[in-house]
Design a protein around this motif. Structure first.
Motif, PDB file in Angstrom:
ATOM      1  N   SER A  64      17.128 -47.482 -68.951  1.00  0.00           N
ATOM      2  CA  SER A  64      15.683 -47.393 -69.127  1.00  0.00           C
ATOM      3  C   SER A  64      14.940 -48.565 -68.500  1.00  0.00           C
ATOM      4  N   PHE A  65      15.581 -49.748 -68.503  1.00  0.00           N
ATOM      5  CA  PHE A  65      14.943 -50.955 -67.987  1.00  0.00           C
ATOM      6  C   PHE A  65      15.766 -51.466 -66.805  1.00  0.00           C
ATOM      7  N   ARG A  66      15.388 -51.042 -65.614  1.00  0.00           N
ATOM      8  CA  ARG A  66      16.128 -51.390 -64.386  1.00  0.00           C
ATOM      9  C   ARG A  66      15.404 -52.538 -63.677  1.00  0.00           C
ATOM     10  N   THR A  67      16.143 -53.567 -63.329  1.00  0.00           N
ATOM     11  CA  THR A  67      15.544 -54.764 -62.738  1.00  0.00           C
ATOM     12  C   THR A  67      15.729 -54.756 -61.221  1.00  0.00           C
ATOM     13  N   VAL A  68      15.116 -53.764 -60.586  1.00  0.00           N
ATOM     14  CA  VAL A  68      15.107 -53.674 -59.130  1.00  0.00           C
ATOM     15  C   VAL A  68      13.775 -53.050 -58.737  1.00  0.00           C
ATOM     16  N   PHE A  69      12.969 -53.786 -57.974  1.00  0.00           N
ATOM     17  CA  PHE A  69      11.591 -53.390 -57.756  1.00  0.00           C
ATOM     18  C   PHE A  69      11.232 -53.384 -56.270  1.00  0.00           C
ATOM     19  N   ALA A  70      10.078 -52.803 -55.957  1.00  0.00           N
ATOM     20  CA  ALA A  70       9.604 -52.723 -54.577  1.00  0.00           C
ATOM     21  C   ALA A  70       8.552 -53.793 -54.329  1.00  0.00           C
ATOM     22  N   ALA A  71       8.923 -55.045 -54.593  1.00  0.00           N
ATOM     23  CA  ALA A  71       7.954 -56.135 -54.510  1.00  0.00           C
ATOM     24  C   ALA A  71       8.640 -57.424 -54.100  1.00  0.00           C
ATOM     25  N   ASP A  72       7.841 -58.349 -53.564  1.00  0.00           N
ATOM     26  CA  ASP A  72       8.274 -59.732 -53.389  1.00  0.00           C
ATOM     27  C   ASP A  72       8.001 -60.464 -54.693  1.00  0.00           C
ATOM     28  N   GLU A  73       8.948 -61.314 -55.120  1.00  0.00           N
ATOM     29  CA  GLU A  73       8.790 -62.019 -56.385  1.00  0.00           C
ATOM     30  C   GLU A  73       9.112 -63.505 -56.216  1.00  0.00           C
ATOM     31  N   VAL A  74       8.287 -64.329 -56.864  1.00  0.00           N
ATOM     32  CA  VAL A  74       8.548 -65.760 -56.983  1.00  0.00           C
ATOM     33  C   VAL A  74       8.660 -66.072 -58.464  1.00  0.00           C
ATOM     34  N   LEU A  75       9.770 -66.701 -58.866  1.00  0.00           N
ATOM     35  CA  LEU A  75      10.019 -67.107 -60.250  1.00  0.00           C
ATOM     36  C   LEU A  75      10.090 -68.631 -60.276  1.00  0.00           C
ATOM     37  N   TYR A  76       9.092 -69.260 -60.925  1.00  0.00           N
ATOM     38  CA  TYR A  76       8.956 -70.719 -60.964  1.00  0.00           C
ATOM     39  C   TYR A  76       9.291 -71.192 -62.374  1.00  0.00           C
ATOM     40  N   VAL A  77      10.276 -72.058 -62.495  1.00  0.00           N
ATOM     41  CA  VAL A  77      10.738 -72.485 -63.815  1.00  0.00           C
ATOM     42  C   VAL A  77       9.807 -73.555 -64.384  1.00  0.00           C
ATOM     43  N   LEU A  78       9.275 -73.256 -65.572  1.00  0.00           N
ATOM     44  CA  LEU A  78       8.405 -74.191 -66.293  1.00  0.00           C
ATOM     45  C   LEU A  78       9.194 -75.075 -67.242  1.00  0.00           C
ATOM     46  N   SER A  79      10.174 -74.504 -67.948  1.00  0.00           N
ATOM     47  CA  SER A  79      11.009 -75.266 -68.869  1.00  0.00           C
ATOM     48  C   SER A  79      12.359 -74.581 -69.000  1.00  0.00           C
ATOM     49  N   GLY A  80      13.382 -75.352 -69.325  1.00  0.00           N
ATOM     50  CA  GLY A  80      14.728 -74.808 -69.445  1.00  0.00           C
ATOM     51  C   GLY A  80      15.452 -74.746 -68.115  1.00  0.00           C
ATOM     52  N   VAL A  81      16.647 -74.194 -68.146  1.00  0.00           N
ATOM     53  CA  VAL A  81      17.469 -74.034 -66.950  1.00  0.00           C
ATOM     54  C   VAL A  81      17.747 -72.552 -66.769  1.00  0.00           C
ATOM     55  N   MET A  82      17.352 -72.022 -65.624  1.00  0.00           N
ATOM     56  CA  MET A  82      17.523 -70.603 -65.329  1.00  0.00           C
ATOM     57  C   MET A  82      18.704 -70.382 -64.394  1.00  0.00           C
ATOM     58  N   LEU A  83      19.608 -69.507 -64.799  1.00  0.00           N
ATOM     59  CA  LEU A  83      20.580 -68.946 -63.862  1.00  0.00           C
ATOM     60  C   LEU A  83      20.076 -67.571 -63.488  1.00  0.00           C
ATOM     61  N   ILE A  84      19.863 -67.344 -62.203  1.00  0.00           N
ATOM     62  CA  ILE A  84      19.427 -66.037 -61.729  1.00  0.00           C
ATOM     63  C   ILE A  84      20.517 -65.472 -60.844  1.00  0.00           C
ATOM     64  N   ALA A  85      20.888 -64.235 -61.111  1.00  0.00           N
ATOM     65  CA  ALA A  85      22.012 -63.615 -60.414  1.00  0.00           C
ATOM     66  C   ALA A  85      21.600 -62.282 -59.824  1.00  0.00           C
ATOM     67  N   ASN A  86      22.195 -61.939 -58.697  1.00  0.00           N
ATOM     68  CA  ASN A  86      22.133 -60.578 -58.178  1.00  0.00           C
ATOM     69  C   ASN A  86      23.438 -59.911 -58.587  1.00  0.00           C
ATOM     70  N   PRO A  87      23.415 -59.013 -59.574  1.00  0.00           N
ATOM     71  CA  PRO A  87      24.660 -58.429 -60.081  1.00  0.00           C
ATOM     72  C   PRO A  87      25.300 -57.450 -59.118  1.00  0.00           C
ATOM     73  N   GLU A  88      24.599 -57.132 -58.025  1.00  0.00           N
ATOM     74  CA  GLU A  88      25.165 -56.254 -57.002  1.00  0.00           C
ATOM     75  C   GLU A  88      25.997 -57.041 -56.007  1.00  0.00           C
ATOM     76  N   THR A  89      25.563 -58.273 -55.675  1.00  0.00           N
ATOM     77  CA  THR A  89      26.258 -59.082 -54.666  1.00  0.00           C
ATOM     78  C   THR A  89      27.118 -60.186 -55.273  1.00  0.00           C
ATOM     79  N   GLY A  90      26.861 -60.538 -56.537  1.00  0.00           N
ATOM     80  CA  GLY A  90      27.596 -61.622 -57.174  1.00  0.00           C
ATOM     81  C   GLY A  90      26.981 -62.989 -57.010  1.00  0.00           C
ATOM     82  N   GLU A  91      25.841 -63.083 -56.332  1.00  0.00           N
ATOM     83  CA  GLU A  91      25.177 -64.383 -56.191  1.00  0.00           C
ATOM     84  C   GLU A  91      24.726 -64.903 -57.548  1.00  0.00           C
ATOM     85  N   VAL A  92      24.849 -66.225 -57.751  1.00  0.00           N
ATOM     86  CA  VAL A  92      24.306 -66.896 -58.930  1.00  0.00           C
ATOM     87  C   VAL A  92      23.659 -68.192 -58.456  1.00  0.00           C
TER      88      VAL A  92
END
Length: 299
Positions: A64-92
């Protein structure tokens, strides 16, 4: 929890968006995880929100909640440590406060809070959901059945083939040193650090030292911003009778500017001011955006 579109706060005039009035929303389900959203703007051209995850929280995807979109996205970390992964390619990629991650359309992404404090991330998204680029688009994409967070093919090749490996990345980490700098405004006193600029979205960080101000400027696209530090004043020299011409923003506040709106930034305080902005689709006032570019990977 069944999928429902997120709220879309939209404005037609220049608008100060205090943190206390921002639209709140809970995204996700048991499969994808749940994310707390503070949605500032979701207009015809740009979507700006802050999302939050609790310590060691994460989001993935579900049917129901798929995280793949038709947009350019910028994610700017304000606090904490973010690990962002592409689960299709294995990038982290690991992204810390003041750094950002950038990716283009059709990039699957998961986020993990890799720490013991709340993760808050400022997100700019364009073309926005109002153009059918988010949930409705995601449901047309083939479902990703298996997720991976490893890339075995780099074993035996890192860092010898670092440039080749990074060139294949779908997500770019943008550190502070990776920002492309511009000196703008009154006597070149406004430092702009570009995070990413494409045909759909330009995002960056503005630093304004005490007592400094910018020139009156405008953009061909809509602008949304978020104050991260200090007290920012926004002057609207051509404001109509129903719009305040002098606004004061505190950290956590946002501001929306329709395309073509003349505006000017001031720091009247004794402390530095910093804010993060997104402009969509075109940054330059004549819409004749010169060469568009994506920052090289440093993740």
């Amino acid at each position: 929890m069944a999928y429902a579109p997120s709220p879309r706060p939209t404005f037609t005039e220049p608008t100060h968006i205090p943190y206390r009035s921002v639209t709140r929303h809970l995204w996700g389900d048991d499969g994808a995880g749940r994310v707390s959203d503070w949605i500032y703007v979701s207009s015809t051209d740009i979507h700006q929100l802050v999302f939050g995850l609790p310590p060691r929280g994460r989001f993935r995807h579900s049917d129901s909640f798929r995280t793949v979109f038709a947009a350019d996205e910028v994610l700017y970390v304000l606090s904490g440590v973010m690990l962002i992964a592409n689960p299709e390619t294995g990038e982290v990629h690991r992204v810390t406060p003041g750094e950002a991650a950038f990716f283009r359309r059709d990039t699957w992404h998961h986020v993990i809070n890799h720490g013991d404090e709340e993760l808050r991330v400022l997100e700019f998204f364009s073309p926005p959901p109002s153009q059918g680029t988010s949930g409705s688009y995601a449901r047309t994409r083939p479902y990703l059945e298996q997720s991976t967070y490893i890339q075995d093919h780099v074993l035996g090749s890192w860092p010898a083939e670092r440039d080749k490996i990074r060139s294949a990345d779908t997500i770019t980490r943008i550190g502070v040193a990776d920002r492309r700098l511009r000196l703008e405004g009154h006597q070149q006193q406004v430092l702009v650090g570009l995070l990413a600029s494409t045909e759909h979205l330009t995002a960056g960080v503005v630093e304004l030292l005490p007592g400094r101000r910018g020139d009156v400027e405008s953009h061909a696209g809509q602008e949304a911003l978020y104050v991260t530090r200090g007290r920012l004043n926004v002057h609207l020299p051509e404001a109509g009778p129903d719009v305040a011409s002098w606004c004061e923003l505190e950290p956590g506040d946002g501001f929306f500017l329709p395309a073509g709106t003349p505006h000017q930034y001031y720091n009247w305080s004794a402390e530095p001011v910093e804010f993060v902005f997104g402009v969509a689709p075109a940054y330059l006032p004549d819409a004749g955006q010169a060469t568009t570019a994506t920052p090289e990977s440093s993740g």
